[in-house]
Design a protein around this motif. Structure first.
Motif, PDB file in Angstrom:
ATOM      1  N   ASP A  53      29.425  24.802 -49.642  1.00 22.27           N
ATOM      2  CA  ASP A  53      28.727  23.830 -50.656  1.00 22.27           C
ATOM      3  C   ASP A  53      27.160  24.577 -50.600  1.00 22.27           C
ATOM      4  N   ALA A  54      26.345  24.132 -49.469  1.00 25.84           N
ATOM      5  CA  ALA A  54      24.957  24.792 -49.208  1.00 25.84           C
ATOM      6  C   ALA A  54      24.816  25.795 -49.521  1.00 25.84           C
ATOM      7  N   GLY A  55      25.165  26.511 -49.020  1.00 25.65           N
ATOM      8  CA  GLY A  55      25.205  28.563 -49.226  1.00 25.65           C
ATOM      9  C   GLY A  55      25.347  28.612 -50.175  1.00 25.65           C
ATOM     10  N   ALA A  56      26.659  27.899 -50.850  1.00 22.74           N
ATOM     11  CA  ALA A  56      26.590  28.822 -52.363  1.00 22.74           C
ATOM     12  C   ALA A  56      24.820  28.633 -53.393  1.00 22.74           C
ATOM     13  N   ARG A  57      24.704  27.068 -53.328  1.00 20.83           N
ATOM     14  CA  ARG A  57      24.254  26.468 -53.634  1.00 20.83           C
ATOM     15  C   ARG A  57      23.010  26.640 -53.307  1.00 20.83           C
ATOM     16  N   LEU A  58      22.454  27.721 -52.359  1.00 17.76           N
ATOM     17  CA  LEU A  58      21.058  28.428 -51.944  1.00 17.76           C
ATOM     18  C   LEU A  58      21.200  29.496 -52.079  1.00 17.76           C
ATOM     19  N   ARG A  79      30.959  29.305 -58.483  1.00 18.58           N
ATOM     20  CA  ARG A  79      33.252  29.302 -58.098  1.00 18.58           C
ATOM     21  C   ARG A  79      32.620  30.467 -57.553  1.00 18.58           C
ATOM     22  N   LYS A  80      31.913  31.824 -57.884  1.00 18.72           N
ATOM     23  CA  LYS A  80      31.956  32.581 -57.049  1.00 18.72           C
ATOM     24  C   LYS A  80      31.341  33.091 -55.996  1.00 18.72           C
ATOM     25  N   TYR A  81      30.305  32.520 -55.792  1.00 23.09           N
ATOM     26  CA  TYR A  81      29.509  32.303 -54.234  1.00 23.09           C
ATOM     27  C   TYR A  81      30.241  31.301 -53.658  1.00 23.09           C
ATOM     28  N   TYR A  82      30.932  30.255 -53.809  1.00 23.37           N
ATOM     29  CA  TYR A  82      31.390  29.556 -53.213  1.00 23.37           C
ATOM     30  C   TYR A  82      32.688  30.007 -52.556  1.00 23.37           C
ATOM     31  N   ASN A  83      33.141  30.756 -53.124  1.00 23.50           N
ATOM     32  CA  ASN A  83      34.425  32.139 -52.803  1.00 23.50           C
ATOM     33  C   ASN A  83      34.338  32.439 -52.038  1.00 23.50           C
TER      34      ASN A  83
END
Length: 91
Positions: A53-58, A79-83
């Motif tokens: 989650d933190a990686g996607a938000r960053l 969704r894209k970055y989380y995946n």
């Protein structure tokens, strides 16, 4: 996702009780040991999810354009970055 210690304990109890209810499942350890191990595993899974989650938000925050959380664009990018983060782990 943040889960309180009480909810995590309740979930670990539920896992141990569910396993005990399966006739094909025999415990080599007592039920409390099983519950404690389930709690450790759940804690690790939640910590890993928080890192994803933190990686996607960053990645979203590093965009040139400010993207408001809750907007359709933010949801799509999340969704894209989380995946993408999940794929990095090979899951």
């Amino acid at each position: 996702m943040r889960i309180t210690a009480d909810k995590l304990n309740k979930l670990a109890h539920t896992v141990a009780d569910s396993l005990a209810g399966i006739p094909e499942c025999d415990f080599l350890e007592d039920r409390n040991t099983i519950r404690q191990e389930a709690r450790k595993i759940l804690t690790k899974l939640l910590a890993d999810e928080m890192k994803l989650d933190a990686g996607a938000r960053l990645k979203i925050a590093s965009q040139r354009k400010i993207i408001v959380e809750g907007s359709q664009e933010w949801d799509i990018l999340y969704r894209k970055y989380y995946n993408d983060e999940v794929k990095k782990l090979g899951i």
